[in-house]
Motif scaffolding. Sequence first.
Motif, PDB file in Angstrom:
ATOM      1  N   ASP A  59     -33.851  -4.294   1.636  1.00  0.00           N
ATOM      2  CA  ASP A  59     -34.126  -4.684   3.018  1.00  0.00           C
ATOM      3  C   ASP A  59     -33.213  -5.832   3.457  1.00  0.00           C
ATOM      4  O   ASP A  59     -32.699  -5.827   4.575  1.00  0.00           O
ATOM      5  CB  ASP A  59     -35.591  -5.080   3.182  1.00  0.00           C
ATOM      6  CG  ASP A  59     -36.550  -3.912   3.038  1.00  0.00           C
ATOM      7  OD1 ASP A  59     -36.097  -2.744   3.106  1.00  0.00           O
ATOM      8  OD2 ASP A  59     -37.751  -4.163   2.854  1.00  0.00           O
ATOM      9  N   ASP A  60     -33.016  -6.797   2.573  1.00  0.00           N
ATOM     10  CA  ASP A  60     -32.144  -7.934   2.893  1.00  0.00           C
ATOM     11  C   ASP A  60     -30.683  -7.497   3.056  1.00  0.00           C
ATOM     12  O   ASP A  60     -29.995  -7.927   3.973  1.00  0.00           O
ATOM     13  CB  ASP A  60     -32.218  -9.003   1.803  1.00  0.00           C
ATOM     14  CG  ASP A  60     -33.538  -9.752   1.814  1.00  0.00           C
ATOM     15  OD1 ASP A  60     -34.284  -9.662   2.811  1.00  0.00           O
ATOM     16  OD2 ASP A  60     -33.826 -10.416   0.803  1.00  0.00           O
ATOM     17  N   ASN A  63     -30.278  -4.681   6.092  1.00  0.00           N
ATOM     18  CA  ASN A  63     -30.932  -5.034   7.359  1.00  0.00           C
ATOM     19  C   ASN A  63     -29.957  -4.925   8.514  1.00  0.00           C
ATOM     20  O   ASN A  63     -28.903  -5.537   8.518  1.00  0.00           O
ATOM     21  CB  ASN A  63     -31.492  -6.457   7.292  1.00  0.00           C
ATOM     22  CG  ASN A  63     -32.272  -6.822   8.519  1.00  0.00           C
ATOM     23  OD1 ASN A  63     -32.623  -5.978   9.326  1.00  0.00           O
ATOM     24  ND2 ASN A  63     -32.551  -8.104   8.679  1.00  0.00           N
ATOM     25  N   GLU A  65     -29.672  -5.745  12.271  1.00  0.00           N
ATOM     26  CA  GLU A  65     -30.302  -6.489  13.359  1.00  0.00           C
ATOM     27  C   GLU A  65     -29.710  -6.138  14.697  1.00  0.00           C
ATOM     28  O   GLU A  65     -28.637  -5.764  14.892  1.00  0.00           O
ATOM     29  CB  GLU A  65     -30.143  -7.973  13.112  1.00  0.00           C
ATOM     30  CG  GLU A  65     -30.949  -8.396  11.910  1.00  0.00           C
ATOM     31  CD  GLU A  65     -30.885  -9.894  11.696  1.00  0.00           C
ATOM     32  OE1 GLU A  65     -30.526 -10.639  12.612  1.00  0.00           O
ATOM     33  OE2 GLU A  65     -31.199 -10.306  10.586  1.00  0.00           O
TER      34      GLU A  65
END
Length: 65
Positions: A59-60, A63, A65
């Motif tokens: 997820d990190d 990710n 955005e």
Amino acid sequence: MKEFAKNNLKALGFDEEIQRVESNKCAFCGSDKTKPEDFRDELSRREYQISGICQCCQDDIFNEE
């Protein structure tokens, strides 16, 4: 992990990460949340099989955005 890949990764200095994955831990953070039920979906499970990275680290890393 295939022996050829393992030897190449060791030559590049990834000994600690290899040990983690062989111990069923995340290659990045060392988490033991690497059971199939710990992953969100099949794609995430497959990514773990390729990279040894747990769901949280995936997820990190991935990710958007």
